[in-house]
Structure formats: structure tokens, C-alpha cells
Design a protein around this motif. Structure first.
Motif, PDB file in Angstrom:
ATOM      1  N   GLU A 103       0.830  -1.206   0.000  1.00 14.58           N
ATOM      2  CA  GLU A 103       0.000   0.000   0.000  1.00 14.58           C
ATOM      3  C   GLU A 103       0.867   1.259   0.000  1.00 14.58           C
ATOM      4  O   GLU A 103       0.536   2.247  -0.657  1.00 14.58           O
ATOM      5  CB  GLU A 103      -0.949   0.008   1.203  1.00 14.58           C
ATOM      6  N   VAL A 104       1.995   1.237   0.690  1.00 16.74           N
ATOM      7  CA  VAL A 104       2.919   2.369   0.672  1.00 16.74           C
ATOM      8  C   VAL A 104       3.402   2.609  -0.757  1.00 16.74           C
ATOM      9  O   VAL A 104       3.393   3.742  -1.246  1.00 16.74           O
ATOM     10  CB  VAL A 104       4.106   2.137   1.639  1.00 16.74           C
ATOM     11  N   LEU A 105       3.799   1.560  -1.441  1.00 14.76           N
ATOM     12  CA  LEU A 105       4.234   1.698  -2.836  1.00 14.76           C
ATOM     13  C   LEU A 105       3.116   2.264  -3.718  1.00 14.76           C
ATOM     14  O   LEU A 105       3.362   3.103  -4.586  1.00 14.76           O
ATOM     15  CB  LEU A 105       4.689   0.353  -3.406  1.00 14.76           C
ATOM     16  N   ARG A 106       1.895   1.823  -3.499  1.00 12.42           N
ATOM     17  CA  ARG A 106       0.760   2.323  -4.287  1.00 12.42           C
ATOM     18  C   ARG A 106       0.567   3.818  -4.057  1.00 12.42           C
ATOM     19  O   ARG A 106       0.396   4.582  -5.006  1.00 12.42           O
ATOM     20  CB  ARG A 106      -0.520   1.569  -3.937  1.00 12.42           C
ATOM     21  N   ARG A 107       0.630   4.252  -2.803  1.00 13.03           N
ATOM     22  CA  ARG A 107       0.480   5.685  -2.499  1.00 13.03           C
ATOM     23  C   ARG A 107       1.613   6.496  -3.115  1.00 13.03           C
ATOM     24  O   ARG A 107       1.394   7.587  -3.636  1.00 13.03           O
ATOM     25  CB  ARG A 107       0.427   5.909  -0.987  1.00 13.03           C
ATOM     26  N   TRP A 108       2.835   5.969  -3.058  1.00 12.78           N
ATOM     27  CA  TRP A 108       3.957   6.688  -3.655  1.00 12.78           C
ATOM     28  C   TRP A 108       3.771   6.829  -5.153  1.00 12.78           C
ATOM     29  O   TRP A 108       4.105   7.866  -5.723  1.00 12.78           O
ATOM     30  CB  TRP A 108       5.266   5.978  -3.357  1.00 12.78           C
ATOM     31  N   ALA A 109       3.259   5.789  -5.804  1.00 12.55           N
ATOM     32  CA  ALA A 109       3.038   5.863  -7.248  1.00 12.55           C
ATOM     33  C   ALA A 109       2.062   6.985  -7.588  1.00 12.55           C
ATOM     34  O   ALA A 109       2.194   7.647  -8.628  1.00 12.55           O
ATOM     35  CB  ALA A 109       2.526   4.529  -7.777  1.00 12.55           C
ATOM     36  N   LEU A 110       1.101   7.233  -6.732  1.00 11.98           N
ATOM     37  CA  LEU A 110       0.146   8.317  -6.960  1.00 11.98           C
ATOM     38  C   LEU A 110       0.788   9.685  -6.799  1.00 11.98           C
ATOM     39  O   LEU A 110       0.277  10.673  -7.326  1.00 11.98           O
ATOM     40  CB  LEU A 110      -1.042   8.195  -5.994  1.00 11.98           C
ATOM     41  N   ARG A 111       1.894   9.773  -6.069  1.00  9.10           N
ATOM     42  CA  ARG A 111       2.591  11.047  -5.858  1.00  9.10           C
ATOM     43  C   ARG A 111       3.518  11.395  -7.024  1.00  9.10           C
ATOM     44  O   ARG A 111       3.983  12.516  -7.116  1.00  9.10           O
ATOM     45  CB  ARG A 111       3.431  11.007  -4.577  1.00  9.10           C
ATOM     46  N   GLY A 112       3.825  10.431  -7.875  1.00  9.26           N
ATOM     47  CA  GLY A 112       4.682  10.717  -9.026  1.00  9.26           C
ATOM     48  C   GLY A 112       3.988  11.703  -9.947  1.00  9.26           C
ATOM     49  O   GLY A 112       2.776  11.856  -9.931  1.00  9.26           O
ATOM     50  N   SER A 113       4.763  12.395 -10.768  1.00 10.93           N
ATOM     51  CA  SER A 113       4.176  13.396 -11.645  1.00 10.93           C
ATOM     52  C   SER A 113       5.101  13.692 -12.806  1.00 10.93           C
ATOM     53  O   SER A 113       6.225  13.206 -12.857  1.00 10.93           O
ATOM     54  CB  SER A 113       3.895  14.675 -10.853  1.00 10.93           C
ATOM     55  N   ARG A 114       4.594  14.503 -13.718  1.00  7.30           N
ATOM     56  CA  ARG A 114       5.370  14.972 -14.871  1.00  7.30           C
ATOM     57  C   ARG A 114       6.074  13.830 -15.595  1.00  7.30           C
ATOM     58  O   ARG A 114       7.301  13.796 -15.684  1.00  7.30           O
ATOM     59  CB  ARG A 114       6.357  16.052 -14.458  1.00  7.30           C
ATOM     60  N   ASP A 115       5.304  12.901 -16.087  1.00 12.22           N
ATOM     61  CA  ASP A 115       5.828  11.815 -16.924  1.00 12.22           C
ATOM     62  C   ASP A 115       6.921  10.984 -16.260  1.00 12.22           C
ATOM     63  O   ASP A 115       7.860  10.541 -16.896  1.00 12.22           O
ATOM     64  CB  ASP A 115       6.348  12.366 -18.259  1.00 12.22           C
ATOM     65  N   GLY A 116       6.820  10.784 -14.938  1.00 16.87           N
ATOM     66  CA  GLY A 116       7.773   9.932 -14.250  1.00 16.87           C
ATOM     67  C   GLY A 116       9.073  10.609 -13.857  1.00 16.87           C
ATOM     68  O   GLY A 116       9.935   9.978 -13.257  1.00 16.87           O
ATOM     69  N   TRP A 117       9.234  11.892 -14.204  1.00 20.61           N
ATOM     70  CA  TRP A 117      10.464  12.589 -13.831  1.00 20.61           C
ATOM     71  C   TRP A 117      10.572  12.696 -12.317  1.00 20.61           C
ATOM     72  O   TRP A 117      11.630  12.535 -11.740  1.00 20.61           O
ATOM     73  CB  TRP A 117      10.487  13.980 -14.462  1.00 20.61           C
ATOM     74  N   TYR A 118       9.457  13.004 -11.660  1.00 17.38           N
ATOM     75  CA  TYR A 118       9.428  13.162 -10.210  1.00 17.38           C
ATOM     76  C   TYR A 118       8.876  11.896  -9.592  1.00 17.38           C
ATOM     77  O   TYR A 118       7.888  11.349 -10.074  1.00 17.38           O
ATOM     78  CB  TYR A 118       8.583  14.370  -9.808  1.00 17.38           C
ATOM     79  N   ASP A 119       9.517  11.462  -8.512  1.00 19.35           N
ATOM     80  CA  ASP A 119       9.093  10.212  -7.902  1.00 19.35           C
ATOM     81  C   ASP A 119       9.733  10.066  -6.528  1.00 19.35           C
ATOM     82  O   ASP A 119      10.427  10.958  -6.052  1.00 19.35           O
ATOM     83  CB  ASP A 119       9.488   9.028  -8.802  1.00 19.35           C
ATOM     84  N   ILE A 120       9.498   8.903  -5.939  1.00 17.99           N
ATOM     85  CA  ILE A 120      10.062   8.514  -4.651  1.00 17.99           C
ATOM     86  C   ILE A 120      10.851   7.232  -4.906  1.00 17.99           C
ATOM     87  O   ILE A 120      10.306   6.269  -5.448  1.00 17.99           O
ATOM     88  CB  ILE A 120       8.933   8.298  -3.619  1.00 17.99           C
ATOM     89  N   TRP A 121      12.137   7.221  -4.538  1.00 18.48           N
ATOM     90  CA  TRP A 121      13.024   6.130  -4.894  1.00 18.48           C
ATOM     91  C   TRP A 121      13.722   5.509  -3.687  1.00 18.48           C
ATOM     92  O   TRP A 121      13.864   6.140  -2.643  1.00 18.48           O
ATOM     93  CB  TRP A 121      14.117   6.639  -5.847  1.00 18.48           C
ATOM     94  N   ALA A 122      14.202   4.306  -3.896  1.00 20.70           N
ATOM     95  CA  ALA A 122      15.041   3.628  -2.908  1.00 20.70           C
ATOM     96  C   ALA A 122      16.458   4.183  -2.990  1.00 20.70           C
ATOM     97  O   ALA A 122      16.936   4.526  -4.074  1.00 20.70           O
ATOM     98  CB  ALA A 122      15.060   2.124  -3.175  1.00 20.70           C
TER      99      ALA A 122
END
Length: 183
Positions: free
Chosen positions: A52-71
Motif C-alpha cells: 500500500e505504501v508503494l501504491r500511495r507513492w506511485a500516486l505522488r509521481g508526476s510529470r511523466d515519471g520525472w518526479y518520484d520517490i526512490w530507494a
């Protein structure tokens, strides 16, 4: 697993649904000393919650995958030491994204004090300056999180004061780093 950035000691890479990554997410975000700085987030209580954490993080991504949350992984070891991000800040309603770009980090307590947060964040900021026209990058911290404030200082960020215009109106300490000028 896509590597986004390599630094001297670290790989910044995509999180996966592989068991090792899910275990790392659970291990880090089940710790009260980690999540105590995340507004109203409570520690994870079951390993299955990592999905579920990964799913929520995926929703926070933006601008064609440029912005994200990474390991954040130590090079050559495969050991995940934390999370880093560069992303659009959520607005005061916490459902829409602003044009303000945030850099951030969460580290596993076993890896606090090694400079990994600064190293990963610096690499993401450098990537931002090299590939976008972004004029400034922000960081936000819980007002009591002195360790994260120290990272902002090491990054050369300036303190803007307490703000409530992001993250659903939650009061945060805000910092900014302006794009370097070139001559």
C-alpha cells in the motif's frame, strides 16, 4: 529496477515489489522513530502494508515519471538505506499538486549519521538543475526534526519559516535552494 542516479556511495533506484524491497519498506516505516516526523502517519504494523505504501507513492509521481520517490541503496551491497524523492509538493488540500518542487529523504535509523541523505538529495538536486528550468527546490521538515534541518543546511538551503500552504495545511518548516547562476 531502474537506476536513476549513481553517486560515489549510493544508487538511487526505483522501488520494486520484490520481497527484499517490500521488507525494507516495512522495516523502515514500521519504526516509530522514522514515522514520527510524517504528520499523522502511524508506523506500519504488518509487512503486507508495504504494498500500500508503494501504491500511495506511485500516486505522488508526476510529470511523466520525472518526479518520484526512490530507494537509496549502498553501491555494491544491495542494502537499502532509505528513501529519497524529488516531486511536486501537494497543495493545501493535499489532493492537488503545486508547481513547487520538493526534495526529501527518509533513512533507516541504522544508517543515520553517514551523510547518505545529503548525498542522495544533492544528486537529485543536481539532476534537477541539469535537466529542467526549475528556479528553486524546496524541502519541508516537521518543526521538531533537527536532523532533517541539518541536512537542509548541508545542502545550502535557506530557511523560509513556518508554512501551511502544502501537505493539507500542516505546519512545516520550509527551506529553499535557488538555482545557481552561471556566468
Amino acid at each position: 529496477m531502474a537506476v536513476i542516479i549513481e553517486t560515489e556511495r549510493l544508487l538511487v533506484r526505483s522501488w520494486t515489489r520484490e520481497p527484499a524491497d517490500l521488507a525494507s519498506i516495512y522495516d523502515m516505516y514500521s519504526r516509530p522513530e522514522v514515522v514520527r516526523w510524517f504528520g499523522n502517519m502511524v508506523p506500519l504494523s504488518a509487512p503486507e502494508q508495504a504494498v500500500e505504501v508503494l501504491r500511495r507513492w506511485a500516486l505522488r509521481g508526476s510529470r511523466d515519471g520525472w518526479y518520484d520517490i526512490w530507494a537509496v541503496e549502498r553501491r555494491g551491497t544491495g542494502q537499502v538505506v532509505g528513501t529519497t524523492m524529488i516531486k511536486q509538493l501537494p497543495g493545501p488540500d493535499d489532493r492537488t499538486l503545486t508547481d513547487d518542487i520538493e526534495v526529501g529523504w527518509h533513512l533507516h535509523p541504522d544508517h543515520w549519521g553517514n551523510g547518505y541523505a545529503t548525498e542522495a538529495a544533492r544528486a537529485l538536486i543536481d539532476r534537477e538543475w541539469a535537466h529542467t528550468a526549475t528556479a528553486q527546490v524546496y524541502a519541508v521538515t516537521d518543526p521538531g526534526n533537527e536532523a532533517s534541518k541539518a541536512v537542509t543546511r548541508r545542502l545550502g538551503m535557506s530557511y523560509l519559516g513556518r508554512r501551511t500552504d502544502w501537505y493539507g495545511g500542516e505546519e512545516v518548516d520550509a527551506f529553499v535552494l535557488h538555482r545557481p547562476t552561471t556566468h
